[in-house]
Scaffold this motif. Structure first.
Motif: not given
Length: 248
Positions: A31-32, A34-36, A38, A51, A54-55, A59
């Motif tokens: 998740a981290a 993916g957020g980065t 994104g 976000l 991508w997250t 995941v």
């Protein structure tokens, strides 16, 4: 490599593979990541969608990879591939179903973007991201385990090491209860886990004297039988050292 060693090759690489804590750490990492990604890939006004897309993709892809990679790596090892090559091939193959799952998720989360990419684009993007996730996760887990061992383990930990086995750029540490694998040169492993009474009997093997139960000879070929059942080859340059143990 024997069957029981093959079955445990991934678990020794990831000792708590499949446990609840392992899954929680893995999915939080995904998740981290993916957020980065994104945030880095955000080029339009749809930040929240980017976000979320991508997250969600990472995941889901990470969960699929965690379920598929161990078995595929074992198959590669049974075919005789080194651990690194088996892992690389497994990543390349698992990227195919993961790319399909990511495309389906993106079609639901951000449909206007799906048509901009071909099947090859989805595969290449997925392969790069999966390789990044696998490499990043492996490094973080190695650091976490090293720190935990540094806190919890004292120097006498080497006393139960039966032998050290070189596997490509890794060293497998055999103990009575099983084995683990670490990324290090053989000389560094001997310095860390070896004992003065041990023997470097082969370019790829170091054994503890106390672990030797028998010496087998077949003409000019010598082998050591260890207390855990392992049979270790003896190089011709190591025969004199074995003779000096007065076991034959």
């Amino acid at each position: 490599m024997r069957g029981n060693e093959l079955d445990g090759v991934v678990e020794s690489w990831e000792p708590d593979l499949g446990q609840l804590g392992w899954w929680m750490r893995l999915l939080l990492f995904a998740a981290a990541a993916g957020g980065t990604i994104g945030l880095i890939g955000f080029l339009s006004g749809d930040l929240l969608i980017c976000l979320f897309d991508w997250t969600g993709m990472i995941v889901i892809g990470t969960g699929l990879a965690a379920g598929l990679l161990p078995g595929m790596i074992r198959v590669g090892r049974r075919l005789g591939l080194p651990l690194g090559a088996a892992a690389a091939l497994a990543v390349a193959l698992t990227a195919i179903p993961i790319a399909g799952a990511a495309a389906l998720f993106s079609a639901w989360a951000w449909p206007k973007e799906v048509g901009k990419m071909s099947a090859a684009d989805w595969y290449i993007r997925t392969l790069l991201v999966e390789a990044f996730i696998v490499a990043g996760w492996t490094m973080l887990e190695q650091v976490r385990r090293a720190r935990s061992l540094g806190i919890a383990v004292s120097l006498p930990v080497a006393s139960d090491v039966l032998c050290l086995q070189m596997e490509d750029h890794y060293v497998r540490i055999h103990r009575p209860g099983g084995s683990t694998i670490e990324l290090m040169p053989m000389k560094a492993a001997i310095a860390r886990y070896g004992r003065p009474d041990g023997l470097r009997v082969h370019r790829s093997w170091w054994v503890a004297h106390a672990a030797i139960r028998a010496v087998e000879q077949d003409g000019r070929n010598w082998r050591l039988v260890l207390s855990n059942g392992l049979v270790v080859p003896v190089a011709r340059s190591g025969i004199a050292s074995v003779r000096g143990l007065n076991l034959v």
